[in-house]
Design a protein around this motif. Structure first.
Motif, PDB file in Angstrom:
ATOM      1  N   THR A   8       0.713  -1.041   0.064  1.00  0.00           N
ATOM      2  CA  THR A   8       0.016   0.209   0.093  1.00  0.00           C
ATOM      3  C   THR A   8       0.878   1.288   0.015  1.00  0.00           C
ATOM      4  OG1 THR A   8      -1.726  -1.347   1.251  1.00  0.00           O
ATOM      5  CG2 THR A   8      -1.799   1.312   1.156  1.00  0.00           C
ATOM      6  N   ASP A   9       0.754   1.881  -1.085  1.00  0.00           N
ATOM      7  CA  ASP A   9       1.540   2.947  -1.309  1.00  0.00           C
ATOM      8  C   ASP A   9       3.047   3.106  -0.848  1.00  0.00           C
ATOM      9  OD1 ASP A   9      -0.376   4.651  -2.007  1.00  0.00           O
ATOM     10  OD2 ASP A   9      -1.138   5.263  -0.036  1.00  0.00           O
ATOM     11  N   PRO A  33       4.898   5.627  -5.359  1.00  0.00           N
ATOM     12  CA  PRO A  33       3.916   4.594  -4.635  1.00  0.00           C
ATOM     13  C   PRO A  33       3.300   3.685  -5.246  1.00  0.00           C
ATOM     14  CG  PRO A  33       3.550   6.915  -4.055  1.00  0.00           C
ATOM     15  CD  PRO A  33       4.554   6.887  -5.298  1.00  0.00           C
ATOM     16  N   VAL A  34       3.545   2.207  -4.819  1.00  0.00           N
ATOM     17  CA  VAL A  34       3.033   1.145  -5.402  1.00  0.00           C
ATOM     18  C   VAL A  34       2.032   0.636  -4.659  1.00  0.00           C
ATOM     19  CG1 VAL A  34       3.499  -1.310  -6.121  1.00  0.00           C
ATOM     20  CG2 VAL A  34       5.282   0.718  -6.520  1.00  0.00           C
ATOM     21  N   ASN A  35       0.907   0.043  -5.249  1.00  0.00           N
ATOM     22  CA  ASN A  35      -0.286  -0.520  -4.742  1.00  0.00           C
ATOM     23  C   ASN A  35      -0.375  -1.837  -5.516  1.00  0.00           C
ATOM     24  OD1 ASN A  35      -1.333   1.468  -2.527  1.00  0.00           O
ATOM     25  ND2 ASN A  35      -1.182   2.649  -4.420  1.00  0.00           N
ATOM     26  N   ILE A  36      -0.118  -2.932  -4.900  1.00  0.00           N
ATOM     27  CA  ILE A  36      -0.290  -4.329  -5.560  1.00  0.00           C
ATOM     28  C   ILE A  36      -0.696  -5.338  -4.306  1.00  0.00           C
ATOM     29  CG2 ILE A  36       0.727  -6.193  -6.515  1.00  0.00           C
ATOM     30  CD1 ILE A  36       2.739  -4.368  -7.761  1.00  0.00           C
ATOM     31  N   THR A  37      -1.756  -6.072  -4.990  1.00  0.00           N
ATOM     32  CA  THR A  37      -2.116  -7.215  -3.968  1.00  0.00           C
ATOM     33  C   THR A  37      -1.780  -8.560  -4.664  1.00  0.00           C
ATOM     34  OG1 THR A  37      -3.966  -6.094  -2.963  1.00  0.00           O
ATOM     35  CG2 THR A  37      -3.961  -8.196  -2.777  1.00  0.00           C
ATOM     36  N   VAL A  38      -0.917  -9.502  -4.063  1.00  0.00           N
ATOM     37  CA  VAL A  38      -0.640 -10.704  -4.450  1.00  0.00           C
ATOM     38  C   VAL A  38      -1.361 -11.874  -3.918  1.00  0.00           C
ATOM     39  CG1 VAL A  38       1.210 -12.271  -5.047  1.00  0.00           C
ATOM     40  CG2 VAL A  38       1.608  -9.644  -5.059  1.00  0.00           C
ATOM     41  N   LEU A  64      15.476  -5.483   3.580  1.00  0.00           N
ATOM     42  CA  LEU A  64      17.005  -4.973   3.242  1.00  0.00           C
ATOM     43  C   LEU A  64      16.938  -3.428   3.237  1.00  0.00           C
ATOM     44  CD1 LEU A  64      18.260  -7.758   0.995  1.00  0.00           C
ATOM     45  CD2 LEU A  64      18.628  -7.607   3.286  1.00  0.00           C
ATOM     46  N   LEU A  65      15.769  -3.049   2.750  1.00  0.00           N
ATOM     47  CA  LEU A  65      15.789  -1.510   2.671  1.00  0.00           C
ATOM     48  C   LEU A  65      14.687  -0.918   3.321  1.00  0.00           C
ATOM     49  CD1 LEU A  65      16.769  -0.595  -1.083  1.00  0.00           C
ATOM     50  CD2 LEU A  65      17.941   0.172   0.789  1.00  0.00           C
ATOM     51  N   PRO A  66      14.725   0.142   4.104  1.00  0.00           N
ATOM     52  CA  PRO A  66      13.605   0.700   4.837  1.00  0.00           C
ATOM     53  C   PRO A  66      12.812   1.597   3.790  1.00  0.00           C
ATOM     54  CG  PRO A  66      15.525   2.097   5.385  1.00  0.00           C
ATOM     55  CD  PRO A  66      16.050   0.893   4.511  1.00  0.00           C
ATOM     56  N   PRO A  67      11.378   1.168   3.502  1.00  0.00           N
ATOM     57  CA  PRO A  67      10.607   2.128   2.535  1.00  0.00           C
ATOM     58  C   PRO A  67      10.539   3.682   3.125  1.00  0.00           C
ATOM     59  CG  PRO A  67       9.158   0.842   3.858  1.00  0.00           C
ATOM     60  CD  PRO A  67      10.637   0.341   4.295  1.00  0.00           C
ATOM     61  N   THR A  68      10.261   4.587   2.248  1.00  0.00           N
ATOM     62  CA  THR A  68      10.298   5.902   2.639  1.00  0.00           C
ATOM     63  C   THR A  68       8.978   6.047   3.092  1.00  0.00           C
ATOM     64  OG1 THR A  68      12.036   6.461   1.042  1.00  0.00           O
ATOM     65  CG2 THR A  68      10.526   8.443   1.671  1.00  0.00           C
ATOM     66  N   GLY A  69       7.958   5.283   2.647  1.00  0.00           N
ATOM     67  CA  GLY A  69       6.535   5.423   2.982  1.00  0.00           C
ATOM     68  C   GLY A  69       5.772   4.158   2.499  1.00  0.00           C
ATOM     69  N   GLY A  70       4.485   4.215   3.276  1.00  0.00           N
ATOM     70  CA  GLY A  70       3.931   2.820   2.805  1.00  0.00           C
ATOM     71  C   GLY A  70       4.010   1.659   3.693  1.00  0.00           C
ATOM     72  N   THR A  71       3.326   0.745   3.281  1.00  0.00           N
ATOM     73  CA  THR A  71       3.225  -0.413   4.319  1.00  0.00           C
ATOM     74  C   THR A  71       3.435  -1.839   3.511  1.00  0.00           C
ATOM     75  OG1 THR A  71       0.813  -0.556   4.125  1.00  0.00           O
ATOM     76  CG2 THR A  71       2.082   0.597   5.879  1.00  0.00           C
ATOM     77  N   VAL A  72       3.864  -2.724   3.967  1.00  0.00           N
ATOM     78  CA  VAL A  72       3.886  -4.194   3.491  1.00  0.00           C
ATOM     79  C   VAL A  72       3.165  -4.857   4.343  1.00  0.00           C
ATOM     80  CG1 VAL A  72       5.504  -6.144   3.018  1.00  0.00           C
ATOM     81  CG2 VAL A  72       6.288  -3.623   2.409  1.00  0.00           C
ATOM     82  N   GLU A  73       1.906  -5.578   3.953  1.00  0.00           N
ATOM     83  CA  GLU A  73       1.502  -6.710   4.826  1.00  0.00           C
ATOM     84  C   GLU A  73       1.560  -8.213   4.244  1.00  0.00           C
ATOM     85  OE1 GLU A  73      -2.788  -5.631   5.287  1.00  0.00           O
ATOM     86  OE2 GLU A  73      -2.370  -3.459   5.098  1.00  0.00           O
ATOM     87  N   ILE A  74       1.663  -9.100   5.251  1.00  0.00           N
ATOM     88  CA  ILE A  74       1.589 -10.553   4.739  1.00  0.00           C
ATOM     89  C   ILE A  74       0.577 -11.076   5.489  1.00  0.00           C
ATOM     90  CG2 ILE A  74       2.913 -12.591   4.772  1.00  0.00           C
ATOM     91  CD1 ILE A  74       5.377 -11.048   4.312  1.00  0.00           C
ATOM     92  N   ASP A  75      -0.387 -11.586   4.969  1.00  0.00           N
ATOM     93  CA  ASP A  75      -1.503 -12.442   5.442  1.00  0.00           C
ATOM     94  C   ASP A  75      -2.260 -11.465   6.214  1.00  0.00           C
ATOM     95  OD1 ASP A  75      -0.699 -15.033   4.285  1.00  0.00           O
ATOM     96  OD2 ASP A  75       0.480 -15.518   5.763  1.00  0.00           O
ATOM     97  N   GLY A  76      -2.483 -10.145   5.828  1.00  0.00           N
ATOM     98  CA  GLY A  76      -3.177  -9.181   6.737  1.00  0.00           C
ATOM     99  C   GLY A  76      -2.634  -8.509   7.768  1.00  0.00           C
TER     100      GLY A  76
END
Length: 320
Positions: A8-9, A33-38, A64-76
């Motif tokens: 999300t972003d 900003p990337v918004n993708i659901t796998v 390995l790299l901290p994002p400048t913004g946005g979130t990463v979700e795995i299994d919610g």
């Protein structure tokens, strides 16, 4: 379907240079900003030219790299970038160069044991059992465990790299050009192995590659990156049959095909965007034969052109 991975972003910006007082002289937006659901069990291909942001995106996903913004979700569940071990338990990286990704000073057994000890605190007897099971799954003999990385061929080393990723018991693998450094005959073996492992361990793949033929063969959906942005997203068969974004068509036309004359789809004078001084509007417009004034004034989003499940960030998409 259940979402295995949701971005999300997610974005990444690098500061470039420093002034006399320590302030950054400029910024490079490596990933917009990337918004993708796998979906769970899916293989998502990520393609694009060198420098488009593929590897930066992958490195953010594994911590390995901290994002400048946005979130990463795995299994919610949103992952906390402050704790890399959280990433390691859920998502793992298979590197492009299998030999250099393995520590030359350690035996394969030591390499394999590291994620089991550090991420899971697994006792020795349980570690040995787990490693034996994984080695059997990737068709390697247990006697290899007491050897060093330089003693293996590229294909064997890549199988070890895959085994190491599986040892962490992650559910998602980032495959960064996993067969590009291998002989053609070995590539097919490794791709078939990845397909078998996906079923056996219920895995989800993000497959990064320059080889469009491989991507078309192994991926369910494809995300096309250009200048740090996803410009097209859709099912693999749709994108290769009828690309909607002019850049996607350019990539397809650039791929060598047996029986077709080799020639560059663009001239030498083609102007690539300057990352320190990005163009206004659509970043691809100066290379696009369909560009208009609107393309110079506005930035198209992925939802600008939608064709069923296929989306393109383009004001003038190609006909199907």
């Amino acid at each position: 379907m259940t979402a295995a991975l949701k971005l999300t972003d997610l974005k990444k910006t690098f500061a470039v240079g420093k002034s006399l007082f320590g302030a950054a002289k400029g910024h490079v937006h490596a990933v917009h900003p990337v918004n993708i659901t796998v979906e769970k069990g899916e293989t998502l291909g990520i393609v694009g030219e060198s420098g488009c942001g593929k590897s930066t995106l992958a490195r953010m996903l594994v911590g390995l790299l901290p994002p400048t913004g946005g979130t990463v979700e795995i299994d919610g569940q949103a992952l906390d970038n402050a704790d890399p071990a959280v990433f390691g338990k859920r998502i793992q990286y298979v590197f492009q160069d299998p030999i250099s990704s393995l520590n030359p000073r350690k035996t394969i057994r030591q390499i394999m044991e590291a994620p089991l000890k550090r991420l899971h605190g697994m006792p020795k007897a349980e570690r040995q059992k787990r490693i034996a099971e994984i080695f059997d799954s990737v068709n390697l003999r247990e006697e290899f465990l007491d050897r060093y990385p330089h003693e293996f061929s590229g294909g064997q080393a890549q199988r070890i790299g895959i085994a190491r990723a599986l040892a962490a018991q992650a559910s998602i693998l980032i495959l960064d050009e996993p067969v590009s450094a291998l002989d053609v005959s070995v590539q097919a073996q490794v791709l078939n192995l990845l397909a078998d492992l996906k079923t056996e361990f219920d895995l989800t793949y993000l497959f990064i590659s320059h080889d469009l033929a491989v991507v078309e063969a192994v991926c369910d959906r494809i995300a096309v990156l250009y200048f740090g942005s996803v410009v097209e997203l859709g099912r693999a068969e749709d994108i290769f049959r009828a690309p909607r974004h002019p850049y996607t068509k350019l990539l397809a036309d650039s791929a060598p095909v047996v029986g077709r004359e080799l020639k560059a789809p663009e001239g030498r004078e083609t102007e690539l965007p300057d990352p320190l001084n990005p163009p206004s509007g659509c970043a691809f417009r100066k290379r696009c034969p369909r560009a208009t004034e609107k393309c110079a004034e506005e930035v198209p989003t992925l939802e600008t052109a939608t064709f069923g499940t296929q989306q393109a960030a383009c004001f003038h998409p190609l006909e199907g």
